[in-house]
Enzyme design. Sequence first.
Site, mmCIF file in Angstrom:
data_model
loop_
_atom_site.group_PDB
_atom_site.id
_atom_site.type_symbol
_atom_site.label_atom_id
_atom_site.label_comp_id
_atom_site.label_asym_id
_atom_site.label_seq_id
_atom_site.Cartn_x
_atom_site.Cartn_y
_atom_site.Cartn_z
ATOM 1 N N THR A 1 0.839 -1.198 0.000
ATOM 2 C CA THR A 1 0.000 0.000 0.000
ATOM 3 C C THR A 1 0.873 1.246 0.000
ATOM 4 O O THR A 1 0.611 2.212 -0.724
ATOM 5 C CB THR A 1 -0.929 -0.001 1.224
ATOM 6 O OG1 THR A 1 -1.765 -1.163 1.185
ATOM 7 C CG2 THR A 1 -1.801 1.239 1.253
ATOM 8 N N GLN B 1 -6.294 -1.900 -2.542
ATOM 9 C CA GLN B 1 -5.516 -0.723 -2.148
ATOM 10 C C GLN B 1 -4.669 -0.223 -3.314
ATOM 11 O O GLN B 1 -3.842 -0.956 -3.856
ATOM 12 C CB GLN B 1 -4.602 -1.030 -0.963
ATOM 13 C CG GLN B 1 -5.339 -1.412 0.309
ATOM 14 C CD GLN B 1 -5.476 -2.903 0.489
ATOM 15 O OE1 GLN B 1 -5.569 -3.648 -0.490
ATOM 16 N NE2 GLN B 1 -5.486 -3.359 1.727
ATOM 17 N N ASP C 1 -8.319 3.517 -0.702
ATOM 18 C CA ASP C 1 -7.079 4.140 -0.216
ATOM 19 C C ASP C 1 -6.547 5.198 -1.175
ATOM 20 O O ASP C 1 -5.358 5.227 -1.505
ATOM 21 C CB ASP C 1 -6.001 3.086 0.037
ATOM 22 C CG ASP C 1 -6.303 2.196 1.227
ATOM 23 O OD1 ASP C 1 -7.373 2.371 1.835
ATOM 24 O OD2 ASP C 1 -5.483 1.330 1.540
ATOM 25 N N ASP D 1 -12.167 3.526 2.694
ATOM 26 C CA ASP D 1 -11.071 4.149 3.456
ATOM 27 C C ASP D 1 -10.277 5.121 2.588
ATOM 28 O O ASP D 1 -9.044 5.134 2.606
ATOM 29 C CB ASP D 1 -10.121 3.082 4.015
ATOM 30 C CG ASP D 1 -10.840 1.996 4.797
ATOM 31 O OD1 ASP D 1 -11.927 2.270 5.336
ATOM 32 O OD2 ASP D 1 -10.316 0.869 4.856
ATOM 33 N N ARG E 1 -14.276 4.750 9.743
ATOM 34 C CA ARG E 1 -14.181 3.585 10.623
ATOM 35 C C ARG E 1 -12.774 3.565 11.225
ATOM 36 O O ARG E 1 -11.814 4.087 10.636
ATOM 37 C CB ARG E 1 -14.490 2.289 9.870
ATOM 38 C CG ARG E 1 -13.593 1.986 8.678
ATOM 39 C CD ARG E 1 -13.964 0.668 8.041
ATOM 40 N NE ARG E 1 -13.068 0.283 6.953
ATOM 41 C CZ ARG E 1 -12.803 -0.969 6.617
ATOM 42 N NH1 ARG E 1 -13.353 -1.976 7.300
ATOM 43 N NH2 ARG E 1 -11.991 -1.242 5.608
ATOM 44 N N TRP F 1 -9.348 2.527 11.928
ATOM 45 C CA TRP F 1 -8.261 1.664 11.467
ATOM 46 C C TRP F 1 -7.372 1.244 12.631
ATOM 47 O O TRP F 1 -6.906 0.114 12.702
ATOM 48 C CB TRP F 1 -7.456 2.417 10.406
ATOM 49 C CG TRP F 1 -6.342 1.644 9.780
ATOM 50 C CD1 TRP F 1 -6.238 0.285 9.655
ATOM 51 C CD2 TRP F 1 -5.174 2.187 9.170
ATOM 52 N NE1 TRP F 1 -5.073 -0.050 9.006
ATOM 53 C CE2 TRP F 1 -4.401 1.100 8.693
ATOM 54 C CE3 TRP F 1 -4.699 3.486 8.961
ATOM 55 C CZ2 TRP F 1 -3.182 1.277 8.041
ATOM 56 C CZ3 TRP F 1 -3.497 3.664 8.300
ATOM 57 C CH2 TRP F 1 -2.749 2.572 7.858
#
EC number: 3.1.1.11
Length: 579
Positions: free
Chosen positions: A342, A372, A395, A416, A484, A486
């Site tokens: 990532t 990701q 991401d 995310d 949320r 992580w």
Amino acid sequence: MESPIFILITLSFFLQSVLASSQTLSNSSTICKTTPDPKYCKSVFPHSQGNVQQYGCFSIRKSLSQSRKFIRTVDRYIKRNAHLSQPAVIRALQDCRFLAGLTMDYLLTSFETVNDTSAKTSFKPLSFPKADDIQTLLSAALTNEQTCLEGLTTAASYSATWTVRTGVALPLVNDTKLLGVSLALFTKGWVPKKKKRAGFAWAQPRSGSSTHTKPFRLFRNGALPLKMTEKTKAVYESLSRRKLADGDSNGDGDDGSMVLISDIVTVSQDGTGNFTNITAAVAAAPNNTDGSAGFFLIYVTAGIYEEYISIAKNKRYMMMIGDGINQTVVTGNRSVVDGWTTFNSATFAVTAPNFVAVNITFRNTAGPEKHQAVALRSGADFSIFYSCSFEAYQDTLYTHSLRQFYRECDVYGTVDFIFGNAAVVFQNCNLYPRKPMPNQFNAITAQGRSDPNQNTGTSIQNCTIKPADDLVSSNYTVKTYLGRPWKEYSRTVYMQSYIDGFVEPVGWREWNGDFALSTLYYAEYNNTGPGSNTTNRVTWPGYHVINSTDAANFTVTGLFIEADWIWKTGVPYTSGLIS
């Protein structure tokens, strides 16, 4: 074997504990109660009495020593495993080597600073801004180590026989614990008490200042008041097709608000500039400048630039200006599915302090099925993005670490899509959740604060949260959440923003069961729009509807202590809450 300087520091620890009669002396058991892992903390220190500053100096110096050892270990494993067929393994180790080098820089600066405050018979406190600087560096060092650990853990799963888990990852676990001790003791020993309230940043008010301020420039004009030589000015005007009047500062003249440009190079794909690609222009920038002569400007004309760009730590005070969103585009397609971590999937990555980007689109076209895939990663202190867009799916924007500011930007993504562990403020931005794969949900944020003493968090102020066009026209139902957790102490605040009705009434989503629900800090303040109603929000212990006093902690001067680094770039900002 420990270095001679480390042995000297250890001896100094004992001598200072005898001489520091003006400080409260405690044993390691008492001192360690203030750290996240008291048992591990007690195993680190000598069995003698000292004050929190002496223990803090000792632990930071030991963290520095361990960081040097870790670099040697990683170098050895990279050399030993260069023949491996799994590229993700080598890339994870390369990430660790890169991050460990940054961590060493941060720890060396931290140790030199705290060591200077500890005289033989007295203790000299740090100023509010200096204490925040060191807390920021230690927070980033801890983030670096955890990023490395996550990459190694993922890569190790590719081969059951690979020794990286025991040879590299397990020692790093203890190094991470030690850094947590160092951060905790620094916070207790050096960070002003008022700033430590509930772990929030605190800004010392300036004379006549207020927590409510007005922005001083227009929304989304994308232009900066630049000051440059006639030669540089002619180059800029010929490419940008924008005339710079004398004292071009919205009629204010050269009153100190102009942005000084030291030199300029241009990038144009048709060959009319100094370079035809951005990478070459970055390489031409001077190294380790202090900013006194101004910013080195790279002007990138309209075009699709298929490059992977990394702005190294020595390319300080660089400004990159494009021709506008969707005009100057930097694009790539690296993803985790295709064997990248990532961290290094980013199309554009910046580590150099005081980096400014204006009027550029950063894009990752890997697509939702590649999971990701980062468009931009910033681990650059005092980095600023003005009138830019960030486009990907999962991401999209990796706000990795240190202090960052985003103004009048557009961010598109699915899962995310704003994540990381920086201290970051988004102002007057547009956040666009887009259509994910079937059975996926959208989470706008996934903040990665893992330690209660990290001065990090994500603040979203005066932004607009609306669905992207592809989500509006989706032929299947997609649930969208504000964020949320992580990491265990995840911290995100939405304030004074417009939230459209497509956001789920509960607002927020769990990461995994009850993980972090008591330790996170999620808050909302004075938002508008059909999705802003907090009546049916989650009832987690860590969720709050806050008042203006608490919200002020997440403004520019609340989260960053000082905002001079933004003001000096000419980028508009609101320092406090909007009246």
